[in-house]
Design a protein around this motif. Structure first.
Motif, mmCIF file in Angstrom:
data_model
loop_
_atom_site.group_PDB
_atom_site.id
_atom_site.type_symbol
_atom_site.label_atom_id
_atom_site.label_comp_id
_atom_site.label_asym_id
_atom_site.label_seq_id
_atom_site.Cartn_x
_atom_site.Cartn_y
_atom_site.Cartn_z
ATOM 1 N N MET A 1 0.848 -1.172 0.000
ATOM 2 C CA MET A 1 0.000 0.000 0.000
ATOM 3 C C MET A 1 0.897 1.240 0.000
ATOM 4 O O MET A 1 1.816 1.348 0.794
ATOM 5 C CB MET A 1 -0.900 -0.026 1.235
ATOM 6 C CG MET A 1 -1.825 1.156 1.323
ATOM 7 S SD MET A 1 -3.165 0.998 2.520
ATOM 8 C CE MET A 1 -2.307 0.817 4.045
ATOM 9 N N SER A 2 0.611 2.174 -0.891
ATOM 10 C CA SER A 2 1.438 3.373 -0.968
ATOM 11 C C SER A 2 0.916 4.457 -0.027
ATOM 12 O O SER A 2 -0.251 4.455 0.368
ATOM 13 C CB SER A 2 1.464 3.899 -2.401
ATOM 14 O OG SER A 2 0.166 4.297 -2.788
ATOM 15 N N LYS A 3 1.786 5.358 0.306
ATOM 16 C CA LYS A 3 1.465 6.472 1.188
ATOM 17 C C LYS A 3 0.561 7.454 0.452
ATOM 18 O O LYS A 3 0.788 7.757 -0.716
ATOM 19 C CB LYS A 3 2.767 7.150 1.613
ATOM 20 C CG LYS A 3 2.591 8.212 2.642
ATOM 21 C CD LYS A 3 3.937 8.729 3.084
ATOM 22 C CE LYS A 3 3.760 9.881 4.038
ATOM 23 N NZ LYS A 3 5.038 10.416 4.464
ATOM 24 N N ARG A 4 -0.456 7.960 1.146
ATOM 25 C CA ARG A 4 -1.360 8.925 0.526
ATOM 26 C C ARG A 4 -0.705 10.296 0.457
ATOM 27 O O ARG A 4 0.117 10.653 1.294
ATOM 28 C CB ARG A 4 -2.658 9.045 1.326
ATOM 29 C CG ARG A 4 -3.504 7.807 1.229
ATOM 30 C CD ARG A 4 -4.844 8.005 1.866
ATOM 31 N NE ARG A 4 -4.684 8.139 3.309
ATOM 32 C CZ ARG A 4 -5.671 8.474 4.125
ATOM 33 N NH1 ARG A 4 -6.868 8.722 3.677
ATOM 34 N NH2 ARG A 4 -5.447 8.567 5.418
ATOM 35 N N THR A 5 -1.119 11.070 -0.518
ATOM 36 C CA THR A 5 -0.598 12.422 -0.661
ATOM 37 C C THR A 5 -1.301 13.349 0.328
ATOM 38 O O THR A 5 -2.361 13.020 0.870
ATOM 39 C CB THR A 5 -0.820 12.957 -2.092
ATOM 40 O OG1 THR A 5 -2.228 13.085 -2.326
ATOM 41 C CG2 THR A 5 -0.184 12.047 -3.129
ATOM 42 N N GLN A 8 -4.794 14.013 -0.792
ATOM 43 C CA GLN A 8 -5.731 12.925 -0.518
ATOM 44 C C GLN A 8 -6.182 12.920 0.943
ATOM 45 O O GLN A 8 -7.362 12.702 1.228
ATOM 46 C CB GLN A 8 -5.095 11.580 -0.873
ATOM 47 C CG GLN A 8 -4.918 11.365 -2.355
ATOM 48 C CD GLN A 8 -4.087 10.139 -2.662
ATOM 49 O OE1 GLN A 8 -3.129 9.816 -1.946
ATOM 50 N NE2 GLN A 8 -4.433 9.439 -3.735
ATOM 51 N N VAL A 9 -5.258 13.178 1.853
ATOM 52 C CA VAL A 9 -5.609 13.210 3.278
ATOM 53 C C VAL A 9 -6.526 14.393 3.566
ATOM 54 O O VAL A 9 -7.541 14.252 4.257
ATOM 55 C CB VAL A 9 -4.344 13.263 4.163
ATOM 56 C CG1 VAL A 9 -4.712 13.425 5.626
ATOM 57 C CG2 VAL A 9 -3.489 12.020 3.960
ATOM 58 N N ASN A 33 -9.094 7.733 8.231
ATOM 59 C CA ASN A 33 -8.194 6.584 8.322
ATOM 60 C C ASN A 33 -6.723 6.999 8.471
ATOM 61 O O ASN A 33 -5.847 6.578 7.723
ATOM 62 C CB ASN A 33 -8.367 5.667 7.107
ATOM 63 C CG ASN A 33 -7.748 4.311 7.331
ATOM 64 O OD1 ASN A 33 -7.638 3.853 8.465
ATOM 65 N ND2 ASN A 33 -7.326 3.675 6.261
ATOM 66 N N THR A 34 -6.477 7.856 9.455
ATOM 67 C CA THR A 34 -5.120 8.294 9.779
ATOM 68 C C THR A 34 -5.068 8.617 11.267
ATOM 69 O O THR A 34 -6.092 8.597 11.942
ATOM 70 C CB THR A 34 -4.705 9.496 8.905
ATOM 71 O OG1 THR A 34 -3.324 9.750 9.074
ATOM 72 C CG2 THR A 34 -5.508 10.744 9.205
ATOM 73 N N ASN A 35 -3.898 8.920 11.817
ATOM 74 C CA ASN A 35 -3.820 9.171 13.262
ATOM 75 C C ASN A 35 -4.215 10.610 13.607
ATOM 76 O O ASN A 35 -4.248 11.487 12.752
ATOM 77 C CB ASN A 35 -2.434 8.804 13.816
ATOM 78 C CG ASN A 35 -1.349 9.735 13.359
ATOM 79 O OD1 ASN A 35 -1.409 10.942 13.584
ATOM 80 N ND2 ASN A 35 -0.336 9.193 12.705
ATOM 81 N N THR A 38 -1.843 13.600 12.748
ATOM 82 C CA THR A 38 -1.904 13.976 11.334
ATOM 83 C C THR A 38 -3.155 14.801 11.069
ATOM 84 O O THR A 38 -3.102 15.830 10.385
ATOM 85 C CB THR A 38 -1.893 12.713 10.445
ATOM 86 O OG1 THR A 38 -0.692 11.989 10.695
ATOM 87 C CG2 THR A 38 -1.993 13.060 8.977
ATOM 88 N N HIS A 42 -3.147 18.702 9.778
ATOM 89 C CA HIS A 42 -3.835 19.090 8.547
ATOM 90 C C HIS A 42 -4.952 20.097 8.841
ATOM 91 O O HIS A 42 -5.150 21.045 8.072
ATOM 92 C CB HIS A 42 -4.400 17.872 7.822
ATOM 93 C CG HIS A 42 -3.363 17.103 7.061
ATOM 94 N ND1 HIS A 42 -2.790 17.570 5.904
ATOM 95 C CD2 HIS A 42 -2.794 15.897 7.299
ATOM 96 C CE1 HIS A 42 -1.916 16.686 5.454
ATOM 97 N NE2 HIS A 42 -1.894 15.662 6.301
#
Length: 73
Positions: A1-5, A8-9, A33-35, A38, A42
């Motif tokens: 799975m690649s890291k989201r940009t 995208q976040v 779906n992130t901590n 983060t 953002h």
């Protein structure tokens, strides 16, 4: 799975906020779906662009935030 940009976040956060209610960082953490750190970072950045407001009632999307969301791919 690649890291989201970053884009995208932020889109995931704004999508979760588009219901107009105030949301806690923990709620946004699950929906995006992130901590929570983060999400907080953002949200602070989005606040500088006036896309969200942060208060005791939580994080809310603004009119500018809705426009910003429309322009995200």
């Amino acid at each position: 799975m690649s890291k989201r940009t970053v884009q995208q976040v932020r889109k995931a956060i704004l999508e979760a906020l588009k219901d107009g209610r105030g949301h806690a960082y923990g709620d946004l953490e699950r929906k995006a779906n992130t901590n929570w750190k983060t999400v907080r970072n953002h949200c602070n950045d989005l606040m500088l662009f006036k896309a969200v407001t942060i208060s005791e009632k939580g994080v809310k999307i603004t009119k500018e935030g809705r426009e910003f969301l429309k322009n995200l791919k």
